[in-house]
Structures are given as C-alpha cells and as structure tokens.
Design a protein around this motif. Structure first.
Motif, PDB file in Angstrom:
ATOM      1  N   VAL A  22       0.835  -1.205   0.000  1.00 48.08           N
ATOM      2  CA  VAL A  22       0.000   0.000   0.000  1.00 48.08           C
ATOM      3  C   VAL A  22       0.871   1.257   0.000  1.00 48.08           C
ATOM      4  O   VAL A  22       0.564   2.236  -0.695  1.00 48.08           O
ATOM      5  N   ARG A  23       1.976   1.229   0.749  1.00 44.39           N
ATOM      6  CA  ARG A  23       2.867   2.402   0.742  1.00 44.39           C
ATOM      7  C   ARG A  23       3.474   2.650  -0.637  1.00 44.39           C
ATOM      8  O   ARG A  23       3.538   3.788  -1.104  1.00 44.39           O
ATOM      9  N   ALA A  26       0.759   4.063  -2.877  1.00 46.67           N
ATOM     10  CA  ALA A  26       0.506   5.483  -2.585  1.00 46.67           C
ATOM     11  C   ALA A  26       1.618   6.351  -3.163  1.00 46.67           C
ATOM     12  O   ALA A  26       1.360   7.443  -3.701  1.00 46.67           O
ATOM     13  N   CYS A  29       0.974   6.770  -6.736  1.00 43.66           N
ATOM     14  CA  CYS A  29      -0.141   7.686  -6.986  1.00 43.66           C
ATOM     15  C   CYS A  29       0.329   9.134  -7.038  1.00 43.66           C
ATOM     16  O   CYS A  29      -0.300   9.973  -7.679  1.00 43.66           O
ATOM     17  N   THR A  54      -5.429   6.030  -7.400  1.00 43.61           N
ATOM     18  CA  THR A  54      -5.899   6.110  -6.018  1.00 43.61           C
ATOM     19  C   THR A  54      -7.067   5.166  -5.781  1.00 43.61           C
ATOM     20  O   THR A  54      -7.124   4.488  -4.747  1.00 43.61           O
ATOM     21  N   THR A  57      -5.729   1.611  -5.739  1.00 48.82           N
ATOM     22  CA  THR A  57      -4.986   1.398  -4.501  1.00 48.82           C
ATOM     23  C   THR A  57      -5.929   1.202  -3.324  1.00 48.82           C
ATOM     24  O   THR A  57      -5.706   0.329  -2.481  1.00 48.82           O
ATOM     25  N   ALA A  58      -6.988   1.982  -3.262  1.00 45.11           N
ATOM     26  CA  ALA A  58      -7.946   1.863  -2.159  1.00 45.11           C
ATOM     27  C   ALA A  58      -8.632   0.497  -2.175  1.00 45.11           C
ATOM     28  O   ALA A  58      -8.787  -0.149  -1.132  1.00 45.11           O
ATOM     29  N   ARG A  61      -6.109  -2.183  -1.145  1.00 45.47           N
ATOM     30  CA  ARG A  61      -5.860  -2.117   0.301  1.00 45.47           C
ATOM     31  C   ARG A  61      -7.002  -2.774   1.059  1.00 45.47           C
ATOM     32  O   ARG A  61      -6.784  -3.548   1.997  1.00 45.47           O
TER      33      ARG A  61
END
Length: 107
Positions: A22-23, A26, A29, A54, A57-58, A61
């Motif tokens: 996730v990092r 981000a 992004c 984004t 990614t959301a 996650r």
C-alpha cells in the motif's frame, strides 16, 4: 518487547507486506502524475491518472486487509497451518508420481 530490544537481539519485527504494498502504491499515486506532467501530458490527464491509481490502490488495500483478517481468523481456529517457509508439512504430503499399487483394475 520494544523494537530496539528486538533488533539488538538479532530478531526482526514481523513483516507487514500488505502495508509495504500500500505504501508503494501510494507513492506511485504521487509519482506517476508528476512524471506525466514533466514529460508533457496535460494536467487534467495526470489528475485523471492520479484518481484512477488512487481508486485501484484503495480497493487493493481493502481486499488485502480483508484477506489478512480472514487468514488470521482461520489460523486462530487452527484450520490453516502456520505460514512461512519453514512451516511443518505432514509426512508424505509431497508424494507424487506414478505408483503401481492400487492404480490399475484387477482383471
């Protein structure tokens, strides 16, 4: 135990692979739209790319956290074996190939 004590004894803290993913997502992004604008893409196109990344990614996650929770629950109930490279494998679990006994009909 605190992290300093763990590191001083040579033990490493448990890996947070989902958090790492996730990092990095981000980071991308932010990085991808900047690179797009630097190389001549329009600001609107870069912003659209940022919004799309984004959103992906959301969702990723959310799915990773849900999967981690489900695996932790299964492990707590004793259904799943411990994960990792050195997890115990039951005897004869890796047997494969052809076996002569019991595989052909008697005639």
């Amino acid at each position: 135990m605190n992290a300093e004590l763990l590191w001083s004894t040579g033990a490493r803290p448990p890996a947070d692979t989902a958090g790492d993913v996730v990092r990095w997502a981000a980071f991308s992004c932010v990085l991808v739209p900047v690179v797009l604008v630097v190389y001549g893409s329009s600001f609107a196109g870069a912003a659209g790319s940022a919004l799309g990344l984004t959103a992906v990614t959301a969702v990723c996650r959310l799915l990773l956290r849900q999967s981690e929770r489900a695996a932790a629950e299964e492990r707590a109930r004793g259904v799943l074996p411990p994960s990792g490279r050195h997890a115990r494998v039951p005897p004869r679990a890796h047997r494969g190939g052809r076996h002569g006994r019991g595989c052909t009909p008697e005639g």
